[in-house]
Each structure stands twice: as structure tokens, then as C-alpha cells.
Design an enzyme around this catalytic site. Structure first.
Site, PDB file in Angstrom:
ATOM      1  CD  GLU A  74      14.719 -54.518  15.537  1.00 37.14           C
ATOM      2  OE1 GLU A  74      13.654 -53.917  15.799  1.00 37.14           O
ATOM      3  OE2 GLU A  74      15.788 -53.935  15.326  1.00 37.14           O
ATOM      4  CB  CYS A  82      14.317 -49.900  16.698  1.00 36.24           C
ATOM      5  SG  CYS A  82      15.369 -50.137  15.252  1.00 36.24           S
TER       6      CYS A  82
END
Length: 400
Positions: A270, A304
Site C-alpha cells: 500500500e 497517504c
């Protein structure tokens, strides 16, 4: 409780942090020193002061942790328990997390600069919810019976993959820990976790709680250390069957390369990204301003998918910019243990300096600084909420 006091950007102490109880590696159910005897510092981003000295894992320690995890997988109870039994142990761990929520939120607040209030109402409860979700799935892992051609039938059987290496980032230490370990535990896997070197404290505390919950020795191992040593050793280890990683694209590539060169372990990455907001003329301007403020300044921008770019249709552009600047100036920077604070310090000196460099790049490339742009305190890693306008499409995106 410990005696270390934190300070807001005005320098005033707000609250003591909890006593730091666990600073060693957790391998095969025990807290142990690193084989080399080395330690590293984890610092309080509110002040820059040292919180604790943490045992520093390298390849030798990873080897021991993987050996313990392999033994627990091949010969231990965990993969051989029924899903129901694993579920009970996982729920017991969730119970213990709820009982220690104040201390856990404070550890992440002191170690990562996260808001204590949000830790208590979002981060730790969400980690608990994630753990309970996968605990509920532990006894529902089913295969299928398949009708195939001829006088035959086939079936699928889902089994735990084995030893899972887990490398987590510093922005959400508790959430990321349980995002990674929960499905692995539910399936019957064993794990070796390397928390970010900036934020090892809560991961070590969770290892302690896991032992109290009755999760067998060797099932969860925690090896704080650095990416080029401990992280690389996990990614390249021949006896690790799968690696789960959240972090930068650069490191993600290194992990895939290490997997390919070793045993072709499965890799789950990820790697985040950047998420622009697009706001049209018919938008509710106040709502759009509030959403854009949250999108970039929540968790001090250490997300993120932070909304680091905003595209606004020209009909409301001027009004949006005016209100966005006021909203940023009203976003209180201060001690994360103070309930009135909206934004705490960056996680460490490196990130603090990196953000300041981004700001200087913005100035040098011709963008207009509307507000913020400098440290918010002479102590700790606080930065003012910052907004640029007149950003051109050709400007380099240095914010990854």
C-alpha cells in the site's frame, strides 16, 4: 505515569506521558535485548527530547524472530486451533486494548505527535474494531466444492500461508499494526512485525497485551529497527512466506526486488498517493473549505491520501481562497495532549525539515504563499498550516 511533560507550541506543559514500559525486542513471547546490544532513540516530537532507548533489531534478530514464528506455525497451537478458538483470543486482545485505551493513545501521542483525543475516539477504537472484525472471520474461512467435467468433483481448501513479515509506517502506528496482523492471525498465520523506527512504543505494548490475551508464544514477534537492516532482512528472508508493507513507492520496489531474489514470497503493498480535490461553482463554499482543510491538515498532513492539491472552478475561486486562508489561520497548532489543539507536531525532525523544504521549493518555483510557511515554535517539530496559490501545472510535485 511517567514524569516527562510535553509542551505546546507556546512551551507550556499540558500533561505527563505514560511510563515507557517496553523497549526491548519481543521474540517468542519474551522481551529481549538485540543480539548486538545496540539501541536507538525514539523522541517526543513535541519537544525533540528522547522518550526512550529502543533495542535495535538487525538481521540476526530478524532470523531469531522468523525462527520463532516458523516454529509456532509448523508445530505450535495457533494454526491448529479452531477458528473459534483463535477468535476468542483475538477478542480477548481487543478487550485488553479497550481497558488500556488511555495509555495506548498517550503512547502514540508522545511517540508520533498524534492528538490524544482522536487517539481515544478514532485510532484505538478503530484498531479494536478491525481486530474484532477479523476475529469474527476466523471461523468463517471456507473452501468450495466444484463440479468439474466427467465423473469427478473438485474442492478448494483455504489454508494459512505461513510466516508473514509486516513492515508498518509511522503515521498511524496502532491502526496499521492491526490492519496488517488481524487478517494474518485470523487465518492462522504467525507474524514478524517491524514498526517504524519513529514509533515503536505502541507496537511493543500490543505485543505485551497479546501475551496476556493468551496468544501463544512465537505467533506475534515485534522487531523495531531500521529499513535497510531489519526491514531488508524481513523482505529477503527465505523463511518468510509473505510480506505486507505500507510506505513509499521507493521502498515498495525494494521489497518486491528482495522477494523476487529470494523465495518469490507474496507481497502486499500500500504505497499511498496524492488525492486532489475538485470543487465546482455550485459547491457549498463553507463545506468545501472545511473538507479541504481536513483533507490536508488532519493528522498534520501525515496521511497517504492527503488532499494536497485543490482545483477550484473560477466562479468561486476568490471566495474559496479567502475563506480557506482564514480557516487555516484558525487551525490551532499545539500540544497534541491539549483538547483544544487541531494539529500537533510532525513525527520527527526529518519530516519537519522535509516539509519546510517543500515550502521553500514552493516559493522558489513561483507559487504565492498565502499563509503559514514557517515553524510554529522554537521547540519541537511544529509547522504552521500553509497554503499556496498560483501553483502552475508545470510545477514539480515534491510532496510524495
Amino acid at each position: 505515569m511517567g514524569s516527562n511533560e510535553g509542551g505546546g507550541c507556546d512551551g507550556k506543559p499540558v500533561v505527563v506521558v505514560p511510563e515507557i514500559k517496553y523497549t526491548k525486542l519481543f521474540i517468542n513471547g519474551e522481551f529481549v535485548d538485540a543480539a548486538s546490544g545496540k539501541t536507538f532513540e525514539t523522541r517526543d516530537p513535541r519537544t525533540g527530547d528522547v522518550l526512550a532507548h529502543i533495542a535495535e533489531a538487525d538481521k540476526a534478530d530478524v532470523d531469531l524472530a522468523v525462527e520463532a514464528a516458523r516454529e509456532a506455525f509448523e508445530h505450535g497451537k495457533w494454526p491448529r486451533m479452531s477458528g473459534y478458538e483463535r477468535s476468542r483470543a483475538m477478542n480477548k486482545l481487543a478487550d485488553l486494548m479497550e481497558q488500556h485505551i488511555e495509555e495506548l493513545a498517550a503512547l502514540d501521542g508522545a511517540d508520533a505527535g498524534k492528538l490524544l483525543l482522536l487517539g481515544k475516539i478514532i485510532d484505538i477504537p478503530s484498531a479494536v474494531q478491525m481486530l474484532r472484525y477479523y476475529a469474527g472471520a476466523a471461523d468463517k474461512i471456507h473452501g468450495e466444492s466444484l463440479r468439474v467435467s466427467g465423473k469427478y468433483q473438485g474442492y478448494t481448501l483455504k489454508e494459512p500461508i505461513g510466516v508473514v513479515g509486516i513492515i508498518i509506517p509511522w503515521n498511524f502506528p496502532s491502526l496499521m499494526f492491526f490492519l496488517k496482523i488481524s487478517p494474518a492471525l485470523a487465518a492462522g498465520c504467525t507474524v514478524v512485525v517491524k514498526p517504524a523506527e519513529q514509533t515503536p512504543l505502541s507496537a511493543l505494548y500490543y505485543a505485551h497485551l497479546a501475551k496476556l490475551a493468551g496468544i501463544p508464544d512465537g505467533v506475534i514477534n515485534v522487531v523495531p529497527g531500521f529499513g535497510p537492516t531489519a526491514g531488508a532482512a524481513i523482505a529477503s528472508h527465505m523463511d518468510v512466506d509473505s510480506v505486507a508493507f505500507t510506505g513509499s513507492g521507493e521502498v515498495g520496489r525494494l521489497i518486491m526486488e528482495a522477494s523476487a531474489r529470494s523465495n518469490l514470497k507474496t507481497v502486499s503493498l500500500e504505497l499511498g498517493g496524492k488525492s486532489p480535490l475538485i470543487i465546482f461553482d455550485d459547491a457549498d463554499v463553507d463545506m468545501a473549505v472545511e473538507l479541504s482543510r481536513l483533507a490536508i491538515f488532519f493528522n498534520k498532513g501525515e496521511v497517504c491520501v492527503a488532499g494536497s492539491r485543490v482545483y477550484v472552478q473560477e466562479g468561486i475561486y476568490d471566495e474559496f481562497v479567502k475563506r480557506a486562508v482564514v480557516a487555516a489561520q484558525n487551525w490551532k497548532v499545539g500540544d497534541p495532549f491539549d483538547v483544544a489543539t487541531n494539529m500537533g507536531p510532525q513525527v520527527d525532525k526529518e519530516q519537519f525539515e522535509r516539509v519546510l523544504r517543500y515550502i521553500e521549493h514552493g516559493k522558489s518555483e513561483g507559487a504565492t504563499l498565502l499563509t503559514g510557511g514557517k515553524p510554529a515554535s522554537d521547540k519541537g517539530y511544529y509547522i504552521e498550516p500553509t497554503i499556496f496559490a498560483d501553483v502552475k501545472g508545470g510545477h514539480e510535485d515534491r510532496s510524495r
